[in-house]
Design an enzyme around this catalytic site. Structure first.
Site, mmCIF file in Angstrom:
data_model
loop_
_atom_site.group_PDB
_atom_site.id
_atom_site.type_symbol
_atom_site.label_atom_id
_atom_site.label_comp_id
_atom_site.label_asym_id
_atom_site.label_seq_id
_atom_site.Cartn_x
_atom_site.Cartn_y
_atom_site.Cartn_z
ATOM 1 N N LYS A 240 4.797 8.128 43.166
ATOM 2 C CA LYS A 240 6.140 8.568 43.540
ATOM 3 C C LYS A 240 7.180 7.539 43.099
ATOM 4 C CE LYS A 240 4.841 10.805 47.953
ATOM 5 N NZ LYS A 240 5.389 12.146 47.772
ATOM 6 N N ARG A 314 -3.017 18.859 51.035
ATOM 7 C CA ARG A 314 -3.777 20.114 51.120
ATOM 8 C C ARG A 314 -5.259 19.886 50.868
ATOM 9 N NH1 ARG A 314 -0.042 22.672 46.666
ATOM 10 N NH2 ARG A 314 1.282 21.178 47.748
#
Length: 461
Positions: A240, A314
Protein backbone atom coordinates in the site's frame (compact mmCIF):
# COMPACT_ATOMS: atom_id res chain seq x y z
CA UNK A 1 -14.23 5.66 31.65
CA UNK A 2 -17.68 6.17 33.11
CA UNK A 3 -19.96 3.88 31.13
CA UNK A 4 -22.47 3.22 33.90
CA UNK A 5 -25.32 5.13 35.44
CA UNK A 6 -24.85 6.50 38.96
CA UNK A 7 -26.83 5.48 42.06
CA UNK A 8 -29.95 7.40 42.99
CA UNK A 9 -29.43 10.49 45.14
CA UNK A 10 -32.16 12.60 46.70
CA UNK A 11 -30.20 15.78 46.03
CA UNK A 12 -29.68 15.11 42.31
CA UNK A 13 -30.38 18.03 40.00
CA UNK A 14 -33.16 17.88 37.43
CA UNK A 15 -31.89 17.78 33.85
CA UNK A 16 -34.69 19.03 31.63
CA UNK A 17 -34.54 17.91 28.00
CA UNK A 18 -36.60 20.47 26.07
CA UNK A 19 -37.37 21.47 22.52
CA UNK A 20 -38.55 25.00 21.70
CA UNK A 21 -42.22 24.49 22.62
CA UNK A 22 -41.19 22.61 25.75
CA UNK A 23 -38.80 25.40 26.69
CA UNK A 24 -41.54 28.01 26.59
CA UNK A 25 -43.78 25.89 28.80
CA UNK A 26 -40.98 25.23 31.29
CA UNK A 27 -39.93 28.86 31.51
CA UNK A 28 -43.49 29.80 32.40
CA UNK A 29 -43.23 27.56 35.46
CA UNK A 30 -39.96 29.02 36.76
CA UNK A 31 -39.82 31.73 39.37
CA UNK A 32 -39.25 35.28 38.09
CA UNK A 33 -35.50 35.35 38.74
CA UNK A 34 -34.90 32.03 36.98
CA UNK A 35 -37.19 33.03 34.12
CA UNK A 36 -35.21 36.21 33.66
CA UNK A 37 -31.96 34.22 33.69
CA UNK A 38 -33.12 31.88 30.93
CA UNK A 39 -34.52 34.71 28.83
CA UNK A 40 -31.34 36.78 29.21
CA UNK A 41 -29.13 33.80 28.27
CA UNK A 42 -30.48 33.52 24.74
CA UNK A 43 -30.93 29.76 25.20
CA UNK A 44 -33.05 28.43 22.34
CA UNK A 45 -33.02 24.66 23.03
CA UNK A 46 -30.56 23.87 20.23
CA UNK A 47 -29.74 20.17 20.03
CA UNK A 48 -27.35 19.26 22.85
CA UNK A 49 -26.95 22.84 24.09
CA UNK A 50 -26.76 23.29 27.88
CA UNK A 51 -27.83 26.02 30.25
CA UNK A 52 -27.31 25.82 34.01
CA UNK A 53 -29.97 27.72 35.96
CA UNK A 54 -28.96 29.07 39.40
CA UNK A 55 -30.96 28.68 42.58
CA UNK A 56 -31.50 31.19 45.35
CA UNK A 57 -28.58 29.83 47.37
CA UNK A 58 -26.07 30.62 44.63
CA UNK A 59 -25.74 27.02 43.52
CA UNK A 60 -27.34 25.30 40.58
CA UNK A 61 -31.08 24.59 40.73
CA UNK A 62 -31.52 22.75 37.45
CA UNK A 63 -30.05 22.24 34.00
CA UNK A 64 -31.61 22.66 30.59
CA UNK A 65 -30.55 20.61 27.59
CA UNK A 66 -31.86 21.43 24.15
CA UNK A 67 -33.54 18.72 22.13
CA UNK A 68 -33.58 20.73 18.91
CA UNK A 69 -36.20 20.07 16.28
CA UNK A 70 -37.12 16.91 14.42
CA UNK A 71 -35.04 17.82 11.37
CA UNK A 72 -31.89 18.33 13.47
CA UNK A 73 -32.44 15.10 15.37
CA UNK A 74 -32.85 13.19 12.11
CA UNK A 75 -29.47 14.44 10.94
CA UNK A 76 -27.53 13.70 14.12
CA UNK A 77 -27.70 10.61 16.27
CA UNK A 78 -27.18 10.87 20.02
CA UNK A 79 -27.72 14.64 20.08
CA UNK A 80 -28.48 14.56 23.81
CA UNK A 81 -25.05 13.05 24.43
CA UNK A 82 -23.36 16.31 23.46
CA UNK A 83 -24.59 17.77 26.73
CA UNK A 84 -22.59 15.45 28.93
CA UNK A 85 -19.22 17.11 28.36
CA UNK A 86 -20.74 20.57 28.89
CA UNK A 87 -22.35 19.79 32.24
CA UNK A 88 -20.51 20.48 35.52
CA UNK A 89 -19.65 17.80 38.05
CA UNK A 90 -22.71 16.51 39.82
CA UNK A 91 -25.50 13.96 39.78
CA UNK A 92 -28.48 14.59 37.53
CA UNK A 93 -31.83 12.94 36.86
CA UNK A 94 -33.50 13.27 33.48
CA UNK A 95 -36.81 15.07 33.10
CA UNK A 96 -38.27 14.62 29.64
CA UNK A 97 -41.21 13.46 27.58
CA UNK A 98 -39.11 10.80 25.85
CA UNK A 99 -40.16 7.18 25.86
CA UNK A 100 -39.39 3.96 24.07
CA UNK A 101 -36.61 4.03 21.49
CA UNK A 102 -36.00 7.78 21.87
CA UNK A 103 -35.43 7.43 25.61
CA UNK A 104 -33.12 4.44 25.08
CA UNK A 105 -31.08 6.36 22.50
CA UNK A 106 -30.67 9.28 24.88
CA UNK A 107 -29.63 7.05 27.77
CA UNK A 108 -27.22 4.95 25.69
CA UNK A 109 -25.75 8.07 24.13
CA UNK A 110 -25.06 9.43 27.61
CA UNK A 111 -23.14 6.25 28.49
CA UNK A 112 -21.16 6.17 25.25
CA UNK A 113 -20.23 9.82 25.69
CA UNK A 114 -18.17 8.70 28.68
CA UNK A 115 -15.79 6.68 26.49
CA UNK A 116 -12.15 7.73 26.38
CA UNK A 117 -9.13 5.91 24.96
CA UNK A 118 -6.55 6.49 27.68
CA UNK A 119 -3.97 3.77 27.14
CA UNK A 120 -1.17 6.13 26.17
CA UNK A 121 -2.08 9.43 27.82
CA UNK A 122 -4.49 10.82 30.37
CA UNK A 123 -7.88 11.49 28.84
CA UNK A 124 -10.19 12.77 31.56
CA UNK A 125 -13.82 11.97 30.97
CA UNK A 126 -16.91 14.05 31.76
CA UNK A 127 -17.66 14.64 35.41
CA UNK A 128 -21.46 14.69 35.29
CA UNK A 129 -23.32 11.55 36.32
CA UNK A 130 -26.85 10.49 35.38
CA UNK A 131 -29.26 8.33 37.35
CA UNK A 132 -30.74 5.67 35.08
CA UNK A 133 -33.92 7.16 33.62
CA UNK A 134 -37.15 5.41 34.54
CA UNK A 135 -38.34 3.27 31.66
CA UNK A 136 -34.97 1.97 30.42
CA UNK A 137 -33.27 -1.35 31.08
CA UNK A 138 -30.15 0.10 32.68
CA UNK A 139 -28.27 -3.20 32.92
CA UNK A 140 -28.84 -3.91 29.23
CA UNK A 141 -27.64 -0.47 28.15
CA UNK A 142 -24.57 -0.74 30.37
CA UNK A 143 -23.75 -4.14 28.83
CA UNK A 144 -24.10 -2.67 25.34
CA UNK A 145 -21.87 0.28 26.24
CA UNK A 146 -19.22 -2.05 27.70
CA UNK A 147 -19.22 -4.15 24.53
CA UNK A 148 -18.87 -1.05 22.39
CA UNK A 149 -16.02 0.20 24.58
CA UNK A 150 -14.19 -3.11 24.09
CA UNK A 151 -14.53 -2.79 20.32
CA UNK A 152 -13.25 0.78 20.37
CA UNK A 153 -10.30 -0.04 22.61
CA UNK A 154 -9.19 -2.92 20.38
CA UNK A 155 -9.40 -0.87 17.19
CA UNK A 156 -7.73 2.18 18.70
CA UNK A 157 -4.73 0.22 19.95
CA UNK A 158 -1.87 0.44 17.42
CA UNK A 159 -0.55 -2.69 15.79
CA UNK A 160 2.63 -2.53 17.88
CA UNK A 161 0.46 -3.49 20.85
CA UNK A 162 -2.37 -5.29 19.03
CA UNK A 163 -0.96 -8.10 16.94
CA UNK A 164 -2.32 -11.64 16.69
CA UNK A 165 -0.90 -12.46 20.16
CA UNK A 166 -2.62 -9.51 21.81
CA UNK A 167 -5.87 -10.13 19.95
CA UNK A 168 -5.77 -13.67 21.30
CA UNK A 169 -5.13 -12.28 24.79
CA UNK A 170 -8.22 -10.06 24.48
CA UNK A 171 -10.35 -13.04 23.45
CA UNK A 172 -8.87 -15.13 26.26
CA UNK A 173 -9.66 -12.45 28.84
CA UNK A 174 -13.23 -12.22 27.55
CA UNK A 175 -13.62 -16.00 27.68
CA UNK A 176 -12.30 -16.12 31.25
CA UNK A 177 -14.67 -13.38 32.37
CA UNK A 178 -17.78 -15.14 31.09
CA UNK A 179 -16.80 -18.78 31.45
CA UNK A 180 -16.38 -19.45 27.72
CA UNK A 181 -14.06 -22.01 26.17
CA UNK A 182 -11.17 -20.79 24.01
CA UNK A 183 -9.09 -22.81 21.55
CA UNK A 184 -6.32 -21.44 19.36
CA UNK A 185 -4.59 -22.97 16.34
CA UNK A 186 -1.40 -21.11 15.45
CA UNK A 187 1.61 -21.11 13.15
CA UNK A 188 2.32 -24.25 11.15
CA UNK A 189 -0.41 -26.06 13.08
CA UNK A 190 -2.80 -24.17 10.80
CA UNK A 191 -1.59 -26.31 7.91
CA UNK A 192 -2.08 -29.53 9.82
CA UNK A 193 -5.59 -28.38 10.79
CA UNK A 194 -6.41 -27.44 7.17
CA UNK A 195 -6.49 -23.66 7.34
CA UNK A 196 -4.09 -23.07 4.44
CA UNK A 197 -5.17 -19.56 3.44
CA UNK A 198 -4.98 -18.17 6.99
CA UNK A 199 -1.47 -19.57 7.11
CA UNK A 200 -0.51 -18.20 3.68
CA UNK A 201 -1.59 -14.65 4.48
CA UNK A 202 0.09 -14.53 7.89
CA UNK A 203 3.25 -16.59 7.38
CA UNK A 204 5.47 -13.65 6.34
CA UNK A 205 5.14 -12.00 9.74
CA UNK A 206 7.20 -13.04 12.77
CA UNK A 207 3.91 -12.75 14.65
CA UNK A 208 2.37 -16.15 14.01
CA UNK A 209 -1.02 -16.31 12.31
CA UNK A 210 -3.77 -18.12 14.20
CA UNK A 211 -7.43 -19.04 14.34
CA UNK A 212 -9.09 -18.01 17.61
CA UNK A 213 -12.16 -20.09 18.47
CA UNK A 214 -14.39 -19.02 21.39
CA UNK A 215 -17.45 -21.02 22.42
CA UNK A 216 -20.08 -20.12 25.03
CA UNK A 217 -23.49 -21.48 25.99
CA UNK A 218 -24.89 -24.99 25.72
CA UNK A 219 -28.60 -24.46 25.00
CA UNK A 220 -30.64 -22.61 22.43
CA UNK A 221 -30.07 -21.74 18.78
CA UNK A 222 -26.54 -21.65 17.43
CA UNK A 223 -25.02 -18.31 16.40
CA UNK A 224 -21.54 -18.12 14.87
CA UNK A 225 -19.72 -14.81 14.44
CA UNK A 226 -16.64 -14.62 12.20
CA UNK A 227 -14.50 -11.48 12.42
CA UNK A 228 -11.62 -10.44 10.19
CA UNK A 229 -8.55 -10.06 12.41
CA UNK A 230 -5.90 -8.56 10.13
CA UNK A 231 -4.00 -6.76 12.85
CA UNK A 232 -2.04 -4.72 10.34
CA UNK A 233 -2.29 -4.71 6.58
CA UNK A 234 0.77 -3.52 4.72
CA UNK A 235 -0.79 -4.75 1.50
CA UNK A 236 1.80 -7.52 1.31
CA UNK A 237 3.91 -7.56 -1.85
CA UNK A 238 1.27 -5.32 -3.44
CA UNK A 239 2.45 -2.74 -0.93
CA UNK A 240 0.00 0.00 0.00
CA UNK A 241 1.08 3.63 -0.38
CA UNK A 242 1.73 5.39 2.90
CA UNK A 243 -1.51 7.35 2.77
CA UNK A 244 -3.50 4.12 2.55
CA UNK A 245 -1.49 2.38 5.26
CA UNK A 246 -2.08 4.99 7.96
CA UNK A 247 -5.33 3.52 9.29
CA UNK A 248 -4.47 -0.14 8.85
CA UNK A 249 -4.36 -0.75 12.59
CA UNK A 250 -8.15 -0.83 12.21
CA UNK A 251 -8.10 -3.74 9.74
CA UNK A 252 -9.00 -6.02 12.64
CA UNK A 253 -12.19 -4.00 13.14
CA UNK A 254 -14.35 -6.99 12.23
CA UNK A 255 -12.71 -9.07 14.97
CA UNK A 256 -13.07 -6.18 17.42
CA UNK A 257 -16.74 -5.81 16.56
CA UNK A 258 -17.63 -9.49 16.96
CA UNK A 259 -15.79 -9.58 20.29
CA UNK A 260 -17.75 -6.52 21.42
CA UNK A 261 -21.00 -8.14 20.30
CA UNK A 262 -20.01 -11.39 22.01
CA UNK A 263 -19.44 -9.47 25.23
CA UNK A 264 -22.93 -7.99 24.99
CA UNK A 265 -24.48 -11.41 24.35
CA UNK A 266 -22.67 -13.08 27.23
CA UNK A 267 -23.24 -10.22 29.69
CA UNK A 268 -26.96 -10.31 28.88
CA UNK A 269 -26.95 -14.12 29.21
CA UNK A 270 -28.89 -14.66 26.00
CA UNK A 271 -30.17 -18.19 25.64
CA UNK A 272 -28.14 -19.27 22.66
CA UNK A 273 -24.99 -21.18 21.74
CA UNK A 274 -22.38 -18.67 20.67
CA UNK A 275 -19.25 -19.32 18.67
CA UNK A 276 -16.73 -16.66 17.66
CA UNK A 277 -14.06 -17.40 15.05
CA UNK A 278 -11.28 -14.91 14.41
CA UNK A 279 -8.54 -15.52 11.83
CA UNK A 280 -5.81 -13.29 13.29
CA UNK A 281 -2.87 -12.40 11.05
CA UNK A 282 -0.50 -9.64 10.07
CA UNK A 283 -0.18 -9.14 6.32
CA UNK A 284 3.55 -8.47 6.16
CA UNK A 285 6.41 -8.71 3.68
CA UNK A 286 9.33 -11.15 3.72
CA UNK A 287 10.88 -13.78 1.51
CA UNK A 288 8.11 -16.27 2.21
CA UNK A 289 5.20 -13.87 1.65
CA UNK A 290 2.47 -15.09 -0.67
CA UNK A 291 2.76 -13.56 -4.13
CA UNK A 292 0.61 -12.13 -6.91
CA UNK A 293 -0.07 -14.97 -9.31
CA UNK A 294 0.03 -17.68 -6.66
CA UNK A 295 -2.84 -20.14 -6.56
CA UNK A 296 -3.93 -21.15 -3.06
CA UNK A 297 -6.07 -24.12 -2.16
CA UNK A 298 -8.62 -23.27 0.54
CA UNK A 299 -10.03 -25.38 3.35
CA UNK A 300 -13.07 -25.98 1.15
CA UNK A 301 -10.70 -27.19 -1.64
CA UNK A 302 -11.71 -24.28 -3.87
CA UNK A 303 -8.60 -22.84 -5.53
CA UNK A 304 -7.98 -19.10 -5.45
CA UNK A 305 -5.77 -17.14 -7.83
CA UNK A 306 -4.03 -14.28 -6.05
CA UNK A 307 -4.20 -11.20 -8.25
CA UNK A 308 -3.57 -8.76 -5.40
CA UNK A 309 -2.01 -9.57 -2.02
CA UNK A 310 -3.84 -6.55 -0.62
CA UNK A 311 -7.14 -8.43 -0.97
CA UNK A 312 -6.13 -10.71 1.89
CA UNK A 313 -9.08 -10.31 4.24
CA UNK A 314 -11.41 -12.43 2.15
CA UNK A 315 -8.79 -15.19 2.10
CA UNK A 316 -8.55 -15.58 5.86
CA UNK A 317 -12.29 -15.18 6.24
CA UNK A 318 -12.88 -17.89 3.63
CA UNK A 319 -11.11 -20.58 5.64
CA UNK A 320 -12.87 -19.49 8.85
CA UNK A 321 -16.27 -19.37 7.15
CA UNK A 322 -15.78 -22.81 5.62
CA UNK A 323 -14.96 -24.13 9.10
CA UNK A 324 -18.01 -22.42 10.62
CA UNK A 325 -20.22 -23.72 7.81
CA UNK A 326 -19.28 -27.33 8.60
CA UNK A 327 -21.19 -27.00 11.88
CA UNK A 328 -24.30 -25.62 10.12
CA UNK A 329 -25.24 -22.99 12.71
CA UNK A 330 -28.70 -21.46 12.74
CA UNK A 331 -27.19 -18.08 11.87
CA UNK A 332 -23.72 -17.29 10.54
CA UNK A 333 -22.44 -13.70 10.46
CA UNK A 334 -19.14 -12.35 9.16
CA UNK A 335 -17.91 -8.85 9.94
CA UNK A 336 -14.93 -7.25 8.26
CA UNK A 337 -13.31 -4.00 7.26
CA UNK A 338 -13.19 -5.60 3.86
CA UNK A 339 -13.39 -3.10 1.00
CA UNK A 340 -12.85 0.56 0.28
CA UNK A 341 -15.63 0.17 -2.27
CA UNK A 342 -18.18 -0.09 0.55
CA UNK A 343 -17.06 3.27 1.90
CA UNK A 344 -17.29 4.86 -1.53
CA UNK A 345 -20.83 3.51 -1.84
CA UNK A 346 -22.30 4.47 1.54
CA UNK A 347 -19.71 6.54 3.43
CA UNK A 348 -18.34 6.03 6.92
CA UNK A 349 -21.61 6.22 8.85
CA UNK A 350 -23.55 3.34 7.34
CA UNK A 351 -22.77 -0.34 7.81
CA UNK A 352 -23.57 -2.19 4.55
CA UNK A 353 -24.70 -5.76 4.93
CA UNK A 354 -25.55 -8.73 2.72
CA UNK A 355 -27.97 -11.49 3.63
CA UNK A 356 -29.19 -14.82 2.31
CA UNK A 357 -31.98 -14.85 4.92
CA UNK A 358 -35.00 -12.53 4.40
CA UNK A 359 -35.88 -12.76 8.09
CA UNK A 360 -32.44 -11.32 8.96
CA UNK A 361 -32.76 -8.53 6.38
CA UNK A 362 -36.23 -7.57 7.56
CA UNK A 363 -35.25 -7.61 11.22
CA UNK A 364 -32.16 -5.46 10.65
CA UNK A 365 -34.12 -2.89 8.68
CA UNK A 366 -36.74 -2.77 11.43
CA UNK A 367 -34.45 -2.41 14.44
CA UNK A 368 -31.47 -0.42 13.13
CA UNK A 369 -33.13 2.96 13.43
CA UNK A 370 -34.59 2.07 16.79
CA UNK A 371 -31.15 1.37 18.27
CA UNK A 372 -29.37 4.20 16.41
CA UNK A 373 -27.10 1.79 14.56
CA UNK A 374 -27.74 2.47 10.85
CA UNK A 375 -27.27 -0.32 8.32
CA UNK A 376 -27.95 -0.60 4.60
CA UNK A 377 -28.62 -3.78 2.67
CA UNK A 378 -26.52 -4.51 -0.39
CA UNK A 379 -27.29 -7.28 -2.90
CA UNK A 380 -25.67 -10.66 -3.35
CA UNK A 381 -25.95 -9.97 -7.09
CA UNK A 382 -25.55 -13.38 -8.69
CA UNK A 383 -24.92 -12.08 -12.25
CA UNK A 384 -21.58 -10.73 -10.96
CA UNK A 385 -20.39 -14.23 -10.05
CA UNK A 386 -18.43 -14.49 -13.30
CA UNK A 387 -16.35 -11.50 -12.20
CA UNK A 388 -14.75 -13.59 -9.44
CA UNK A 389 -13.91 -16.54 -11.70
CA UNK A 390 -10.46 -16.31 -13.30
CA UNK A 391 -9.11 -18.58 -15.98
CA UNK A 392 -6.80 -20.89 -14.02
CA UNK A 393 -8.50 -21.33 -10.64
CA UNK A 394 -11.96 -21.55 -9.12
CA UNK A 395 -11.87 -18.01 -7.75
CA UNK A 396 -10.12 -14.67 -8.18
CA UNK A 397 -9.34 -12.75 -5.01
CA UNK A 398 -9.17 -9.35 -6.76
CA UNK A 399 -11.26 -9.00 -9.91
CA UNK A 400 -10.01 -6.40 -12.37
CA UNK A 401 -12.09 -3.49 -13.57
CA UNK A 402 -12.80 -1.71 -10.31
CA UNK A 403 -16.55 -2.32 -10.48
CA UNK A 404 -18.81 -3.49 -7.62
CA UNK A 405 -15.88 -4.22 -5.32
CA UNK A 406 -17.92 -4.73 -2.15
CA UNK A 407 -20.43 -6.98 -3.93
CA UNK A 408 -17.79 -9.17 -5.56
CA UNK A 409 -16.02 -9.54 -2.20
CA UNK A 410 -19.29 -10.62 -0.59
CA UNK A 411 -19.95 -13.07 -3.42
CA UNK A 412 -16.45 -14.49 -2.89
CA UNK A 413 -17.25 -15.13 0.78
CA UNK A 414 -20.63 -16.65 -0.03
CA UNK A 415 -18.86 -19.38 -2.05
CA UNK A 416 -17.54 -20.73 1.26
CA UNK A 417 -20.95 -20.92 2.97
CA UNK A 418 -22.83 -23.77 1.30
CA UNK A 419 -24.47 -25.65 4.15
CA UNK A 420 -25.83 -22.81 6.28
CA UNK A 421 -28.97 -21.20 4.84
CA UNK A 422 -28.91 -18.08 7.05
CA UNK A 423 -25.74 -16.10 6.32
CA UNK A 424 -25.11 -12.40 6.76
CA UNK A 425 -21.99 -10.39 5.93
CA UNK A 426 -21.14 -6.86 7.12
CA UNK A 427 -18.56 -4.80 5.20
CA UNK A 428 -17.91 -2.20 7.91
CA UNK A 429 -15.55 0.77 8.18
CA UNK A 430 -14.92 0.57 11.93
CA UNK A 431 -13.70 4.15 12.19
CA UNK A 432 -15.24 7.49 13.14
CA UNK A 433 -13.44 10.08 10.96
CA UNK A 434 -14.32 13.09 13.16
CA UNK A 435 -15.76 13.67 16.61
CA UNK A 436 -19.53 13.19 16.79
CA UNK A 437 -21.93 12.89 19.74
CA UNK A 438 -21.13 9.71 21.70
CA UNK A 439 -18.56 8.77 19.04
CA UNK A 440 -15.14 10.39 19.39
CA UNK A 441 -12.76 10.23 16.45
CA UNK A 442 -11.29 6.73 16.29
CA UNK A 443 -12.42 3.15 16.39
CA UNK A 444 -16.15 2.50 16.50
CA UNK A 445 -18.46 -0.49 16.40
CA UNK A 446 -20.91 -0.79 13.53
CA UNK A 447 -23.78 -3.22 13.13
CA UNK A 448 -23.35 -4.90 16.51
CA UNK A 449 -26.26 -3.18 18.25
CA UNK A 450 -28.51 -3.75 15.26
CA UNK A 451 -27.61 -7.43 15.22
CA UNK A 452 -28.16 -7.74 18.96
CA UNK A 453 -31.63 -6.23 18.59
CA UNK A 454 -32.41 -8.45 15.58
CA UNK A 455 -31.46 -11.75 17.23
CA UNK A 456 -34.78 -12.36 19.04
CA UNK A 457 -36.69 -12.16 15.77
CA UNK A 458 -34.18 -14.11 13.68
CA UNK A 459 -33.41 -16.87 16.21
CA UNK A 460 -36.67 -16.93 18.13
CA UNK A 461 -35.11 -16.04 21.47
Amino acid sequence: MTLTFVPHREDSLPLHLVDKPGLAALVDRLDPAQRAWVEASGFEAGLGKVLMVPGHDGGHALALVGHGDEAKRARQRFGFAKARAALPAGTFHLVSNLEGAELEEAALGWLLAGYRFARYKDAPGPKAGLIAPAGVDAARLEAIAAGEALTRDLINTPASDMGPDELEDAARALAARFGAHLAVTAGDDLLAANFPMIHAVGRASPRAPRLIDLAWGDTGPRLTLVGKGVCFDSGGLNLKPGTSMGLMKKDMGGAATVLGLARMIMALDLKLQLRVLIPAVENAISGNAFRPGDVLTSRKTLTVEINNTDAEGRLVLADALAYADEERPDLLISMATLTGAARVAVGADLAPFYSTEPKLSDALRTVAGRVADPVWEMPFWTPYEEMIEPGIADLDNAPSGGMAGSITAALFLRRFVTQTPAYGHFDIYGWQPADAPARPKGGVGQGARALLAALPEVLGL
